[in-house]
Design a protein around this motif. Structure first.
Motif, PDB file in Angstrom:
ATOM      1  N   VAL A  85      -9.950 -20.728  31.291  1.00 18.80           N
ATOM      2  CA  VAL A  85     -10.452 -20.697  29.914  1.00 18.80           C
ATOM      3  C   VAL A  85      -9.626 -21.670  29.081  1.00 18.80           C
ATOM      4  O   VAL A  85      -8.390 -21.584  29.059  1.00 18.80           O
ATOM      5  CB  VAL A  85     -10.361 -19.275  29.322  1.00 18.80           C
ATOM      6  CG1 VAL A  85     -10.929 -19.262  27.898  1.00 18.80           C
ATOM      7  CG2 VAL A  85     -11.102 -18.267  30.182  1.00 18.80           C
ATOM      8  N   TRP A  86     -10.316 -22.587  28.375  1.00 18.78           N
ATOM      9  CA  TRP A  86      -9.650 -23.501  27.460  1.00 18.78           C
ATOM     10  C   TRP A  86      -9.785 -22.987  26.024  1.00 18.78           C
ATOM     11  O   TRP A  86     -10.668 -22.183  25.728  1.00 18.78           O
ATOM     12  CB  TRP A  86     -10.271 -24.900  27.560  1.00 18.78           C
ATOM     13  CG  TRP A  86      -9.873 -25.643  28.815  1.00 18.78           C
ATOM     14  CD1 TRP A  86      -8.713 -26.324  29.022  1.00 18.78           C
ATOM     15  CD2 TRP A  86     -10.638 -25.789  30.001  1.00 18.78           C
ATOM     16  NE1 TRP A  86      -8.690 -26.892  30.266  1.00 18.78           N
ATOM     17  CE2 TRP A  86      -9.882 -26.571  30.898  1.00 18.78           C
ATOM     18  CE3 TRP A  86     -11.902 -25.345  30.427  1.00 18.78           C
ATOM     19  CZ2 TRP A  86     -10.313 -26.925  32.169  1.00 18.78           C
ATOM     20  CZ3 TRP A  86     -12.339 -25.702  31.689  1.00 18.78           C
ATOM     21  CH2 TRP A  86     -11.553 -26.469  32.547  1.00 18.78           C
ATOM     22  N   PRO A  87      -8.910 -23.423  25.135  1.00 17.56           N
ATOM     23  CA  PRO A  87      -9.031 -23.006  23.729  1.00 17.56           C
ATOM     24  C   PRO A  87     -10.361 -23.460  23.138  1.00 17.56           C
ATOM     25  O   PRO A  87     -11.048 -24.317  23.697  1.00 17.56           O
ATOM     26  CB  PRO A  87      -7.841 -23.704  23.049  1.00 17.56           C
ATOM     27  CG  PRO A  87      -6.882 -24.017  24.161  1.00 17.56           C
ATOM     28  CD  PRO A  87      -7.739 -24.264  25.376  1.00 17.56           C
ATOM     29  N   PRO A  88     -10.753 -22.887  21.989  1.00 17.97           N
ATOM     30  CA  PRO A  88     -12.023 -23.304  21.358  1.00 17.97           C
ATOM     31  C   PRO A  88     -12.060 -24.802  21.101  1.00 17.97           C
ATOM     32  O   PRO A  88     -11.058 -25.417  20.718  1.00 17.97           O
ATOM     33  CB  PRO A  88     -12.038 -22.510  20.041  1.00 17.97           C
ATOM     34  CG  PRO A  88     -11.159 -21.330  20.311  1.00 17.97           C
ATOM     35  CD  PRO A  88     -10.099 -21.801  21.256  1.00 17.97           C
TER      36      PRO A  88
ATOM     37  N   ASP B 198     -14.090 -14.746  25.173  1.00 19.00           N
ATOM     38  CA  ASP B 198     -13.481 -14.829  23.841  1.00 19.00           C
ATOM     39  C   ASP B 198     -12.413 -13.756  23.643  1.00 19.00           C
ATOM     40  O   ASP B 198     -11.640 -13.829  22.679  1.00 19.00           O
ATOM     41  CB  ASP B 198     -14.554 -14.701  22.755  1.00 19.00           C
ATOM     42  CG  ASP B 198     -15.433 -15.936  22.664  1.00 19.00           C
ATOM     43  OD1 ASP B 198     -14.911 -17.041  22.918  1.00 19.00           O
ATOM     44  OD2 ASP B 198     -16.633 -15.804  22.357  1.00 19.00           O
TER      45      ASP B 198
ATOM     46  N   SER C 114     -11.413 -29.917  30.102  1.00 21.15           N
ATOM     47  CA  SER C 114     -12.205 -29.227  29.094  1.00 21.15           C
ATOM     48  C   SER C 114     -13.330 -30.114  28.584  1.00 21.15           C
ATOM     49  O   SER C 114     -14.480 -29.671  28.453  1.00 21.15           O
ATOM     50  CB  SER C 114     -11.306 -28.798  27.937  1.00 21.15           C
ATOM     51  OG  SER C 114     -12.075 -28.276  26.872  1.00 21.15           O
TER      52      SER C 114
ATOM     53  N   GLN D 111      -5.899 -22.050  28.252  1.00 20.00           N
ATOM     54  CA  GLN D 111      -5.483 -20.866  27.487  1.00 20.00           C
ATOM     55  C   GLN D 111      -5.264 -19.656  28.399  1.00 20.00           C
ATOM     56  O   GLN D 111      -4.386 -18.831  28.144  1.00 20.00           O
ATOM     57  CB  GLN D 111      -6.545 -20.534  26.432  1.00 20.00           C
ATOM     58  CG  GLN D 111      -6.240 -19.279  25.625  1.00 20.00           C
ATOM     59  CD  GLN D 111      -7.292 -19.008  24.559  1.00 20.00           C
ATOM     60  OE1 GLN D 111      -7.872 -19.945  23.995  1.00 20.00           O
ATOM     61  NE2 GLN D 111      -7.545 -17.736  24.279  1.00 20.00           N
TER      62      GLN D 111
ATOM     63  N   ARG E  89     -15.377 -21.656  23.065  1.00 19.51           N
ATOM     64  CA  ARG E  89     -14.479 -21.858  24.200  1.00 19.51           C
ATOM     65  C   ARG E  89     -15.273 -22.386  25.397  1.00 19.51           C
ATOM     66  O   ARG E  89     -16.459 -22.103  25.547  1.00 19.51           O
ATOM     67  CB  ARG E  89     -13.761 -20.570  24.582  1.00 19.51           C
ATOM     68  CG  ARG E  89     -12.704 -20.130  23.592  1.00 19.51           C
ATOM     69  CD  ARG E  89     -12.021 -18.853  24.051  1.00 19.51           C
ATOM     70  NE  ARG E  89     -10.897 -18.508  23.192  1.00 19.51           N
ATOM     71  CZ  ARG E  89     -11.000 -17.885  22.021  1.00 19.51           C
ATOM     72  NH1 ARG E  89     -12.201 -17.513  21.581  1.00 19.51           N
ATOM     73  NH2 ARG E  89      -9.926 -17.630  21.298  1.00 19.51           N
TER      74      ARG E  89
END
Length: 275
Positions: free
Chosen positions: A261-264, A152, A208, A139, A239
């Motif tokens: 950062v990866w998506p939730p 976040d 992830s 992300q 996340r």
């Protein structure tokens, strides 16, 4: 006939003046009587003298007239004097010299010299390195100052040290930059800190899901931090991120790091600690 000059008697002559005051005198002592005749002069031949008198209403202000006039002269002199100091030729020379001074003072952008800039506190995407490259499903990917970080936020940002509700991880510098005094700390609610950070020791960049599994298996509340170390972290909203610690920045007085950062996480994330 007239009387003798000595008051006595005797022969004597009496003269008569006429023809505008001319006297014709016979020989001998004479007694001359002049008769002056004044003729009226025409009105147009007289000079008229005009006398001007100050009106009564102006007389009280007469003592102030001289000081006021003096002040007006001073003010006028102050306005005229600066103008008289310069000349159009001087102004022309100054105008011709100003662009040269401005060009000398300004940096040469065309020469390729970068302009000085303040250290940036906001994250900025770095050049991809051989050791860490952005995954296709990431992300966000960028470089950050490692203090109190909120993953976040979009994009991730630095938050206050006491903003625990929005802090994904925190790097503490209680004992300086070296040794065991520098640690990375995970999520915290009041006095309850979560096991939300895990050390990633493999040379390959994790996915992830690999970070999710590593946190679930080896998650800790805090871990020692040094240059070159990597950590998987989880956020309040589920996340997952990877923190690659870089060199210590003397200007920022903190470490810099590259962050993924990866998506939730939507599935297989039950092991992640979150609020």
């Amino acid at each position: 006939m007239g009387r003798p000059l000595d008051g006595g008697s005797g022969p004597h002559n009496e003269g008569h003046a006429s023809d505008r005051g001319r006297v014709y005198q016979a020989a001998g002592d004479q007694q001359i009587t002049e008769h002056h005749y004044h003729y009226p002069v025409r009105r147009g031949g007289l000079r008229r003298v005009v006398r001007w008198r100050l009106p009564e209403a102006w007389r009280p202000a007469l003592p102030f007239a001289v000081p006021v006039a003096f002040v007006l002269v001073i003010v006028l002199a102050l306005k005229v004097w600066p103008t008289a100091q310069g000349s159009p030729a001087d102004e022309g020379r100054g105008a011709a010299e100003r662009p040269q001074g401005a060009a000398a003072a300004s940096p040469d952008r065309s020469a390729g010299s970068p302009a000085p800039s303040e250290p940036s506190w906001s994250p900025s995407p770095p050049e991809p390195s051989p050791s860490l490259s952005p995954p296709a499903d990431a992300q966000w990917f960028g470089e950050m100052k490692l203090t109190s970080v909120d993953l976040d936020a979009d994009p991730p940002k630095i938050v206050a040290d006491d903003d625990e509700a929005n802090t994904t991880f925190k790097v503490g510098y209680q004992s300086g930059r070296d040794g065991a005094g520098v640690e990375i700390e995970g999520l915290q609610i009041l006095w309850d800190r979560k096991n939300s950070v895990a050390l990633w020791e493999d040379s390959a960049t994790p996915t992830s899901q690999q970070c999710v599994d590593r946190i679930g298996q080896q998650g800790a509340k805090s871990l020692p931090l040094s240059e070159g170390s990597r950590f998987c972290v989880s956020s309040w909203d589920g996340r997952v991120g990877l923190v690659d610690v870089g060199a210590y920045d003397e200007t920022l007085e903190a470490y810099k790091g590259t962050v993924i950062v990866w998506p939730p996480c939507r599935k297989h994330c039950s092991s992640l600690p979150h609020g």
